[in-house]
Design a protein around this motif. Sequence first.
Motif, short mmCIF file in Angstrom:
data_model
loop_
_atom_site.label_atom_id
_atom_site.label_comp_id
_atom_site.label_asym_id
_atom_site.label_seq_id
_atom_site.Cartn_x
_atom_site.Cartn_y
_atom_site.Cartn_z
N GLU A 130 -19.04 8.13 -74.06
CA GLU A 130 -19.78 6.84 -75.01
C GLU A 130 -20.66 6.12 -73.87
O GLU A 130 -21.33 5.19 -74.46
CB GLU A 130 -18.67 6.33 -75.38
CG GLU A 130 -17.82 7.01 -76.75
CD GLU A 130 -16.92 7.72 -76.05
OE1 GLU A 130 -16.06 8.89 -76.77
OE2 GLU A 130 -16.97 8.08 -74.73
N LYS A 131 -20.52 6.05 -72.47
CA LYS A 131 -21.33 5.30 -71.65
C LYS A 131 -22.56 6.08 -71.62
O LYS A 131 -23.35 5.29 -70.57
CB LYS A 131 -20.62 4.83 -70.48
CG LYS A 131 -19.39 4.05 -70.57
CD LYS A 131 -18.80 3.69 -69.46
CE LYS A 131 -17.64 2.77 -69.59
NZ LYS A 131 -16.74 2.70 -68.35
N LYS A 162 -18.19 2.64 -83.96
CA LYS A 162 -19.43 3.45 -84.13
C LYS A 162 -18.78 4.90 -83.82
O LYS A 162 -18.47 5.14 -82.69
CB LYS A 162 -20.59 3.24 -83.53
CG LYS A 162 -21.26 1.83 -83.86
CD LYS A 162 -22.37 1.53 -82.76
CE LYS A 162 -21.79 1.26 -81.47
NZ LYS A 162 -22.85 0.62 -80.53
N CYS A 163 -18.70 5.96 -85.03
CA CYS A 163 -18.10 7.21 -84.85
C CYS A 163 -19.24 8.17 -84.64
O CYS A 163 -20.17 8.42 -85.68
CB CYS A 163 -17.46 7.66 -86.15
SG CYS A 163 -15.86 6.41 -86.29
N TYR A 223 -17.44 5.90 -80.33
CA TYR A 223 -16.43 6.86 -80.07
C TYR A 223 -17.04 8.24 -80.23
O TYR A 223 -17.54 8.57 -81.43
CB TYR A 223 -15.02 6.88 -80.70
CG TYR A 223 -14.14 5.70 -80.71
CD1 TYR A 223 -13.14 5.91 -79.62
CD2 TYR A 223 -14.51 4.46 -81.06
CE1 TYR A 223 -12.38 4.92 -79.19
CE2 TYR A 223 -13.63 3.17 -80.60
CZ TYR A 223 -12.66 3.80 -79.55
OH TYR A 223 -11.81 2.52 -79.21
N ASN A 224 -17.11 9.17 -79.39
CA ASN A 224 -17.25 10.56 -79.57
C ASN A 224 -16.33 11.21 -80.55
O ASN A 224 -15.17 11.69 -80.14
CB ASN A 224 -17.55 11.60 -78.57
CG ASN A 224 -18.81 11.04 -77.54
OD1 ASN A 224 -19.71 10.68 -78.23
ND2 ASN A 224 -18.74 11.15 -76.23
N ILE A 225 -16.66 11.80 -81.97
CA ILE A 225 -15.75 12.21 -82.91
C ILE A 225 -16.04 13.85 -82.92
O ILE A 225 -16.46 14.36 -83.63
CB ILE A 225 -15.82 11.67 -84.23
CG1 ILE A 225 -15.71 10.28 -84.01
CG2 ILE A 225 -14.76 12.25 -85.22
CD1 ILE A 225 -14.46 9.65 -83.67
N CYS A 226 -15.39 14.45 -81.76
CA CYS A 226 -15.54 15.92 -81.42
C CYS A 226 -14.20 16.37 -80.86
O CYS A 226 -13.44 15.42 -80.00
CB CYS A 226 -16.72 16.00 -80.53
SG CYS A 226 -18.01 15.03 -80.83
N ALA A 227 -13.78 17.63 -81.16
CA ALA A 227 -12.77 18.23 -80.38
C ALA A 227 -12.92 18.10 -78.88
O ALA A 227 -13.91 18.27 -78.44
CB ALA A 227 -12.51 19.57 -81.01
N ALA A 277 -14.31 13.83 -75.18
CA ALA A 277 -13.52 13.09 -76.06
C ALA A 277 -12.49 12.35 -75.53
O ALA A 277 -11.39 11.92 -76.15
CB ALA A 277 -12.51 14.32 -76.93
N GLN A 278 -12.67 12.10 -74.30
CA GLN A 278 -11.33 11.35 -73.37
C GLN A 278 -11.15 10.03 -74.01
O GLN A 278 -9.98 9.52 -73.95
CB GLN A 278 -11.91 11.34 -71.92
CG GLN A 278 -10.79 10.84 -71.12
CD GLN A 278 -9.79 12.00 -71.34
OE1 GLN A 278 -9.91 13.25 -71.08
NE2 GLN A 278 -8.32 11.23 -71.39
N LYS A 279 -12.15 9.12 -74.35
CA LYS A 279 -11.99 7.97 -74.89
C LYS A 279 -11.21 8.17 -76.13
O LYS A 279 -10.33 7.09 -76.21
CB LYS A 279 -13.53 7.22 -75.12
CG LYS A 279 -13.11 5.67 -75.72
CD LYS A 279 -14.49 5.15 -75.97
CE LYS A 279 -14.09 3.79 -76.57
NZ LYS A 279 -15.41 3.10 -77.12
N LEU A 280 -11.60 8.94 -76.95
CA LEU A 280 -10.55 9.20 -78.25
C LEU A 280 -9.08 9.62 -78.01
O LEU A 280 -8.30 8.89 -78.55
CB LEU A 280 -11.39 10.20 -79.13
CG LEU A 280 -10.71 10.49 -80.39
CD1 LEU A 280 -11.17 9.14 -81.24
CD2 LEU A 280 -11.54 11.87 -81.06
N LEU A 281 -9.12 10.56 -76.93
CA LEU A 281 -7.81 10.80 -76.32
C LEU A 281 -6.88 9.76 -75.89
O LEU A 281 -5.46 9.46 -75.81
CB LEU A 281 -8.08 11.91 -75.59
CG LEU A 281 -8.30 13.17 -75.98
CD1 LEU A 281 -8.95 14.46 -75.00
CD2 LEU A 281 -7.28 13.96 -77.11
#
Length: 302
Positions: A130-131, A162-163, A223-227, A277-281
């Motif tokens: 995301e950066k 923001k997704c 956020y990256n909304i990806c697997a 997807a680390q930020k999401l995890l």
Amino acid sequence: MTKHILMTGATGLIGKKLIRTLQEKGHKISVLSRKPVVIENVKVFLWDVYQQQIDPGCLEGIDTIIHLAGENVAGEKWSPARKKKVIDSRVLSTALLYQLIKEQQADIQTFISASAVGYYGDAGDEILTEKSLAGTGFLAECCRQWEAAVDEGTALGLRIVKCRIGFVLARNEGALPALDKPIRFFVGAGLGSGKQWVPWVHIDDVVEAFVTAVENEQWTGPYNICAPFPVSNRSLTKAIAKKLHRPVWPVNIPESILKLILGEMSSVALISNNTSAQKLLDTGFQFKYLQLEDALTDIYQA
């Protein structure tokens, strides 16, 4: 704590499923729509983004806005007029919502917006967080302007999420049917080099991410909304073909042919986004579908 949510883009792939899931969790939903629609247990308000008209009653009692509306990026060839409409539908709609919030001094706490991994442009094998900076090309420029418009909400004291959504896998809807159609007719092949990264995600996980964004007030920013495990275009093609019991051509469709047919819009299929997807995890989010095989099994099961 239950929320009263105003949603745009409610009749789209994500919106339809998201409404049902939020209602099951006890949240109240209202909708902004260009045309009168009937949605069970949902109050519908009308707006016209291009005329900058909006029902002033739509914010009554609302504390959260989920903004999904926008012209289909791949709906038509990218003429200058079409590209302007794609961007305007996102930027002007956001500005219209913020203008009404300001005028009414409405007590909105959270604004959750769709965006897309197209933000990063064609980044090859680079791991994208995301950066990472916005890329170049129309998709990147569209997302950059879209997110910049959304970020104006910080001046209103809103929590902004923001997704950045990847390639959504869903049964009979979204972009997947366009990809699997040639495979069904025995003409499936990788696109371009076939090596470009595709940041796929199952629709159920997209919906769960938006629900979490509503309910978890610690979520903020992009956020990256990806697997967590993106795959190459050719690997995705082969995986789909396996589920459909179809062969894949040994030779990919050349980039030049795709550009001849689709023009600049061919970039939708050719750009490479190796998203993280680390930020999401790190938020504790748990994917229902971590592996492509499992996601496709769910979609193509009888």
